[in-house]
Design an enzyme around this catalytic site. Structure first.
Site: not given
Ligand code: NAD
Length: 269
Positions: A142, A155
């Site tokens: 991130s 975080y």
């Molecule tokens: P998201 O919630 O859409 O996807 C994450 C998925 O992980 C979800 O489907 C959730 O059900 C699943 N999950 C959560 N906890 C879990 C667990 N304990 N075991 C198994 N599955 C689990 O969110 P996203 O934004 O797509 O996140 C994906 C990655 O992107 C993460 O590492 C997040 O930190 C990173 N990220 C997101 C952003 C943003 O703005 N959305 C920015 C930077 C980084």
């Protein structure tokens, strides 16, 4: 496709970036398995992709669930070439001063168990198969892996910890397995927060707006999840990546070159 005959396992592939990676890796010719906590999202994956995607319901915090996911992937597709640690939760920027001692105490355990222990246990479960296939690991970071205020202390510390994990594993698994990270910036996903902070039903865009994200980025647009998938394909591709390991790709639309007085220097161009 760049990933013809490759087999990938993606954690948190049920929505957001993980789902975009499932679609992109399929398009590039890979077979894809997912370890996902939400049973509903697992059912959606099976329905949307049929037999093309193996959805394994489980929790990345559980050693047994990680092992089960790797076993099921190899049973279905015969091998594993790429493990993508991606499942995580956010903290909606909960700051030290405004968060109670108890919330920090419990919130740390819950968030670090997913964001850091989940990556470690996934790496452990996948390691033997990846050594066999001379494959790779990729972890979703991130902007919070590098800068302040993309989250709160929970975080931001968790994403910095993932950087340390990548460096150490890149060393330990060389020369067989390449280990890298991709650090996206803000995007509209289902990203939630820990129950301990009362954030289990709060999504990222409930506390951030597309306009605000666009405004802080030198490249001045609000990226879609699929627009972050290119670096993952590059890192996973054997043809394109013989030399990158222990590398973090900042896929954050230029945050690292934000000016002090202006977000972008070329706004008049
Ligand atoms: P998201 O919630 O859409 O996807 C994450 C998925 O992980 C979800 O489907 C959730 O059900 C699943 N999950 C959560 N906890 C879990 C667990 N304990 N075991 C198994 N599955 C689990 O969110 P996203 O934004 O797509 O996140 C994906 C990655 O992107 C993460 O590492 C997040 O930190 C990173 N990220 C997101 C952003 C943003 O703005 N959305 C920015 C930077 C980084």
């Amino acid at each position: 496709g760049w990933l013809q005959n490759e087999v990938a396992l993606i954690t948190g592939g049920g929505s957001g970036l993980g789902l975009a990676l499932v679609e992109r890796f399929l398009k590039e010719g890979a077979s894809v398995a997912v370890l996902e906590r939400s049973a509903e999202k697992c059912a959606d994956l099976e329905q949307k992709f049929g037999g093309k995607v193996l959805a394994v319901q489980g929790d990345v915090c559980s050693a047994a669930d990680n092992q089960n996911a790797v076993k099921a992937t190899v049973a279905r597709f015969g091998k594993l070439d790429c493990f993508i640690g991606n499942a995580a939760v956010w903290d909606h920027g909960a700051r030290l001063i405004n968060t109670s001692m108890e919330q920090l105490d419990k919130g740390f355990d819950e968030l670090f168990a997913i964001n850091v222990k989940g990556y470690l246990l996934g790496a452990k479960a996948a390691a033997d198969e990846l050594v066999k296939s001379c494959g790779s690991m990729i972890f979703t970071l991130s902007n919070s892996a590098f800068y302040a205020e993309g989250g709160g202390p929970l975080y931001t510390a968790s994403k910095h910890a993932a950087v340390g994990l990548i460096r150490e594993l890149a060393f330990e698994l060389a020369p067989k397995v390449r280990v890298n990270g991709v650090g996206p910036c803000g995007m509209k996903t289902d990203l939630r927060g820990p129950q301990a902070l009362g954030q289990q039903d709060t999504r990222i865009m409930d506390s951030r707006s597309p306009e605000a994200i666009k405004a802080i980025l030198p490249l001045q647009f609000f990226p879609e999840p699929e627009e972050f998938t290119g670096p993952f394909v590059l890192l996973a591709s054997r043809q394109n990546n013989q030399t990158l390991t222990g590398v973090m790709i900042n896929a954050d639309a230029g945050l690292g070159v934000r000016g002090i007085r202006n977000v972008a220097g070329g706004l008049e161009l």
